[in-house]
Motif scaffolding. Sequence first.
Motif, PDB file in Angstrom:
ATOM      1  N   VAL A   1      23.532  71.113  22.055  1.00  0.00           N
ATOM      2  CA  VAL A   1      23.515  71.289  20.600  1.00  0.00           C
ATOM      3  C   VAL A   1      23.448  69.919  19.950  1.00  0.00           C
ATOM      4  O   VAL A   1      24.075  68.968  20.418  1.00  0.00           O
ATOM      5  N   CYS A   2      22.663  69.816  18.868  1.00  0.00           N
ATOM      6  CA  CYS A   2      22.560  68.548  18.139  1.00  0.00           C
ATOM      7  C   CYS A   2      22.470  68.823  16.646  1.00  0.00           C
ATOM      8  O   CYS A   2      21.686  69.652  16.207  1.00  0.00           O
ATOM      9  N   LYS A   3      23.283  68.127  15.867  1.00  0.00           N
ATOM     10  CA  LYS A   3      23.222  68.184  14.407  1.00  0.00           C
ATOM     11  C   LYS A   3      23.166  66.746  13.903  1.00  0.00           C
ATOM     12  O   LYS A   3      23.778  65.857  14.494  1.00  0.00           O
TER      13      LYS A   3
ATOM     14  N   GLN B   1      26.824  68.224  21.347  1.00  0.00           N
ATOM     15  CA  GLN B   1      27.771  68.999  22.146  1.00  0.00           C
ATOM     16  C   GLN B   1      27.134  69.355  23.479  1.00  0.00           C
ATOM     17  O   GLN B   1      25.940  69.656  23.560  1.00  0.00           O
TER      18      GLN B   1
ATOM     19  N   ASP C   1      27.378  71.297  27.547  1.00  0.00           N
ATOM     20  CA  ASP C   1      27.582  72.659  28.034  1.00  0.00           C
ATOM     21  C   ASP C   1      29.034  72.971  28.391  1.00  0.00           C
ATOM     22  O   ASP C   1      29.427  74.133  28.455  1.00  0.00           O
TER      23      ASP C   1
END
Length: 313
Positions: free
Chosen positions: A193-195, A213, A215
Amino acid sequence: MSDVVNWGVLGYARIAKNSVIPAIERADNARVYGVASRNASELPSGEWQQSYSDYAALLADKAIDAVYIPLPNSLHKEWVIRALEAGKHVLCEKPIGLTADEAREMQQVADKHQRLLMEAFMYQYTDRVKVIKEAIDSGELGEIRHINVSFRFLLDRPNTIKMQPALGGGALYDVGCYPVNFIGMVTGRLPVVCKALCETEQGVDTNLSALLQYDDGLIANIHCGFNAFGRNYAEIIGTKGMLCIDNPFLDDAGTLYLHTAQGVRELPVSESDRYQAEIRHFSDAVLNKPSRLIPLAETVRNMQVLDMIREAL
């Protein structure tokens, strides 16, 4: 083969002039054979065996074994490939390209021509990184749950390529790639996940933060920029301890601080010569001697994360 690698430098950029060329001259297994610049008049006379007014002429010189490329980011792919095809080993300034696809293409050409290709993350050749890895490997941090890394400086030079989007400018490419590489060095894997958020000026990012984030739930954040006061800092936080690192990307002497339930322990760091060590290791590899190189798989992973961050903006 000689015990000394003849280096050619494509472009007389600041980092080449002030850091890498002097480092080659300090390394006992390397020498600056020639430098190419499209502004040949800027090259000091008599400094090297050869000076070239264009990059292709340097690549055509059979006396040169390895090439260092400090060109603008948008030119890396073209000249890395041309250098590899000319039979040269290549050390390319970071980031190696603009996308992971570019990195993969360069990797394929290096494999085809059986030449070394490495991205120039010189900070990995410091005693500071050695001590960081030892602290992680000791298990005293426990299971790592969070990594926080910042690298920024106040850019006050006018007309710099760092502010030109067509040349691959922006803080993420310039200094943000260091925190991304650092986090990859610690985790050894891609986030799931990337923001990201950024502030822009003149078409490039000048202030950027990204949240990653993994795993297993581990969260890492990077911050980079060049529109405010400088910051060069990292912390790695685990279930048993926290490692606080000033100047993770420099090679000065200093102290790391390991926080655990038993208190705070100081971990001394010796001064290093990061550019010289990078050149010496790469030159040893060219000479078929044991050496520590940053693997291309790490470079491709680094570019994949940079792609994720740019796509998240």
